[in-house]
Design an enzyme around this catalytic site. Sequence first.
Site, PDB file in Angstrom:
ATOM      1  N   ASP A 513       0.813  -1.218   0.000  1.00 33.50           N
ATOM      2  CA  ASP A 513       0.000   0.000   0.000  1.00 33.50           C
ATOM      3  C   ASP A 513       0.847   1.269   0.000  1.00 33.50           C
ATOM      4  OD1 ASP A 513      -2.731  -0.391  -0.110  1.00 33.50           O
ATOM      5  OD2 ASP A 513      -2.848  -1.030   1.974  1.00 33.50           O
TER       6      ASP A 513
HETATM    7  C1  BGC Z   1       0.274   1.271   6.212  1.00 37.21           C
HETATM    8  C2  BGC Z   1      -0.052   0.065   5.389  1.00 37.21           C
HETATM    9  C3  BGC Z   1      -1.535  -0.055   5.227  1.00 37.21           C
HETATM   10  C4  BGC Z   1      -2.142   1.252   4.740  1.00 37.21           C
HETATM   11  C5  BGC Z   1      -3.626   1.172   4.705  1.00 37.21           C
HETATM   12  C6  BGC Z   1      -0.390   2.486   5.638  1.00 37.21           C
HETATM   13  O1  BGC Z   1      -0.132   3.595   6.433  1.00 37.21           O
HETATM   14  O2  BGC Z   1       1.672   1.436   6.273  1.00 37.21           O
HETATM   15  O3  BGC Z   1       0.484  -1.087   5.994  1.00 37.21           O
HETATM   16  O4  BGC Z   1      -1.805  -1.048   4.305  1.00 37.21           O
HETATM   17  O5  BGC Z   1      -1.764   2.315   5.567  1.00 37.21           O
HETATM   18  O6  BGC Z   1      -4.210   2.256   4.133  1.00 37.21           O
HETATM   19  C1  NOJ Z   2      -1.742  -3.710   5.407  1.00 36.99           C
HETATM   20  C2  NOJ Z   2      -2.919  -3.669   4.497  1.00 36.99           C
HETATM   21  O1  NOJ Z   2      -4.076  -4.063   5.172  1.00 36.99           O
HETATM   22  C3  NOJ Z   2      -2.706  -4.565   3.308  1.00 36.99           C
HETATM   23  O2  NOJ Z   2      -3.776  -4.433   2.420  1.00 36.99           O
HETATM   24  C4  NOJ Z   2      -1.399  -4.259   2.626  1.00 36.99           C
HETATM   25  O3  NOJ Z   2      -1.228  -5.206   1.594  1.00 36.99           O
HETATM   26  C5  NOJ Z   2      -0.246  -4.308   3.600  1.00 36.99           C
HETATM   27  N1  NOJ Z   2      -0.514  -3.467   4.706  1.00 36.99           N
HETATM   28  C6  NOJ Z   2       1.081  -3.917   2.959  1.00 36.99           C
HETATM   29  O4  NOJ Z   2       1.123  -2.568   2.655  1.00 36.99           O
END
Ligand code: BGC
Ligand code: NOJ
Length: 843
Positions: A513
């Site tokens: 993400d």
């Molecule tokens: C986090 C990710 C997460 C995302 C969700 C980010 O701030 O680092 O792990 O998937 O937010 O929107």
């Molecule tokens: C947490 C999110 O829920 C997931 O959708 C994503 O793939 C991972 N973070 C990695 O960014």
Amino acid sequence: MIKAIKKIIFIFCGNKLSNFQGINNNQGIKMKYGHFDDQKREYVITRPDTPLPWINYLGTEHYFGIISNTAGGYSFYQDARLRRLTRYRYNNIPMDSNGRYLYIKDGDTVWNPMWKPMRVPLDKYECRHGLGYTKITGEKNGLEVSALYFVPIGARNEVWHVEVKNNSNDKKNIRMWSFVEWCLWEAYDDMTNFQRNYSTGQVEIENGTIFHITEYRERRNHYGYFACSEKVSGYDSSRDAFVGLHYGLDAPRAVIEGECRNSTAYGWLPIGVHQIDIELKPGESKKINFILGYAENPPEEKYLPDGKIRKDEFFNVREKFLSSENVEKSFEELKSYWDKLLSVYHAETANEHVNRMVNVWNQYQCMVTFNMSRSASLYESGIGRGMGYRDSNQDVLGFVHMIPERARQRILDIASTQLSDGTCYHQYQPLTKKGNADIGGGFNDDPLWLILSTSAYIRETGDTTILDEKIGYADKPDSDATLMDHLHLSLNYTLNNRGPHGLPLIGHADWNDCLNLNCFSTTPGESFQLAGHIENDRIAESVMIAGLFCRACEEMAGILNFIGKKNEADDYKKKAAEMRDVIYKHGWDGEWFLRAYDSYGEKVGSKENKEGKIFIESQGWSILGGTGLENGHALKALDSVKEYLATPNGIILQQPAYSTYYPHLGEISSYPPGYKENAGIFTHNNTWIQIAETIVGRGDRAFEYYLSICPSKKEEQIDIYRSEPYVYSQMTAGKDAPTYGEAKNSWLTGTAAWSFVSVSQYILGIRPDFDGLVIDPCIPSEWKELKVQRKFRNAVYNITIKNPSGINKGVKKITLDGKEIQGNKLPVLNDGIEHEALVVLEK
Ligand code: BGC
Ligand code: NOJ
């Protein structure tokens, strides 16, 4: 001087807690905060001051709660944001404020059996987190109080089964108070809209039961209730009356002064408190039940003729759960429910960590992630994200064997948030099942995960009717589109959205993400994924999506072959092969797979980069998609992972960490080195490398990686690890962080599902296929034998695997009920009885 300081420290924090002694685990390692009770399937916490609150979940289907080892947490019905029953204060000090509390006054001593909020030293403390329940016991001055919290199967209420025991030689007259604080339903509004909310709170109090009826007078047809099996000697429903405006829950005025105010809340902050007086002879004990719940009326029958709210649902629940006999019966039901769920996959291996994780905790966490997606934990506030498209699809993978019907419904719900152009809402609210417009779509990996979840469902059940379900599209709900149409659409979406090298476009982001190659965000506070999205987003490409696409094509081909559509299946196999060629040509960096191309067309995750030279995701997914198996790239990539990314605490996401913020890379470079996506150990993607290692046949290494992130193994270094040792955390700090080895974001992570897939299907190697059960273990060479009991399509397979010459992988011979079979797939027997399979591994 030092002595004096020590003394002060002792007074403030040492107190009686130093009495709580660590106990030895099987290997003689001293466990400081608790230990596994494998027989009872419980984690036993033996001191309340754990390094972080260690939580558990209540509820299995509709009504849920979070509960910490000191009874902190909250409850909700179906949706943590829209139907929040009780209030919780994230971000508070001390941490973990508000919960399901009991206060005791025994003579002049006032205390909580759960230690918090008063933190009066206890003589004994124990918290047992079990499957769907938590039991906390505290003892002081010879009075033992335990509270067992759980949600009966099928109920929309929770029960607190409390037992008070006089272990002293004297008669005791004690007073007890229960406490919850109501949340005004919509948890986000509750936290922000005080100008309105301080004037909406309403309660009704009838025979000691507190009904939370805020907003019932207008659009709501639901209410909350908090009832007690005993006659109360007082009650409160106004927080200010009970606690005192200038006081905290650690010293509520009513408790300190010994008397409830019998307050009726009108606006401000409604709570529920019962005051109960108990007399106990030496050795005597008493059981008291509390029920806290949610109830609904049909909109047209909200009121009784006298204008009061209709309470039929509550009366029915009270009838049942205020009797201890019924409560104990429904607790047994909860336990049998879990017996049944866990009997679908049960393993006995040479390693105790594997056994307890596979047989109990990992599967339990799979249920929790399936229920919660990424909505409610100590790190997810329940108001931010609802169900994630990619997250929930992946959660199905670790859950589908337990309750396939629920997985089926989930797959259809998720698919119906896909739009007719193939994009998907990235998130949706569980209550409305509607996509969140705020975040929208454009995360280009999203569509592909639907193929993986659907395929997992069909492999588990053989039920292909799911493919014909008509679900329409989010933007065209009346369309005749079936699930099968969605699957084709998803693959075509990737094919039609490729960049200059022929690799899939990344969009806002792929699985990572935070790899936001089109965002260029420079304004504080804006969403990295959305706000800065550039106009020409048709350049940045993802090698990870390419690998995922290949895998999805293979799964799709499996589905199509299974329903007799061989030509279509072949076509997808061809598409996968073509994509692999693109990866070889443009996605290989010499020693590992590239991660992406940025929006300037420059490489990401290459030896040419100064930072972020090698990433984990594209190594995992290229190999899971069948890339590099013939030409040695897979082995080379995995060796690079070992060399540059692996640590004893798991495999780091990328190296070297980004030392500064790069607008063209996005959120990933916004984190300090070693945290989250910037070179943290993101355990989710570790599992893909474990699986990749089994694909290339290296069982020792796969298992080494498995253990490096295994929660149960972290008990040995718990003061560094800090998070719950019974469930996976999303992230462990990487070696660039001063807190290296510390885990964060426990519970709601795709690691749960993927770890279960990795260990159950690839390491232990019992893998459902469309037409049978594949036996393909890839185990540590030192394991001489393992057993798995697998219930699969209405038959039970008792599988014994022997490894006489100590190899990693290679099924030589299988006998099923005494007869040798060809190949390594047990047929679908569907006869409701048990079968014995003997498997021999040999080179
Ligand atoms: C986090 C990710 C997460 C995302 C969700 C980010 O701030 O680092 O792990 O998937 O937010 O929107
Ligand atoms: C947490 C999110 O829920 C997931 O959708 C994503 O793939 C991972 N973070 C990695 O960014």
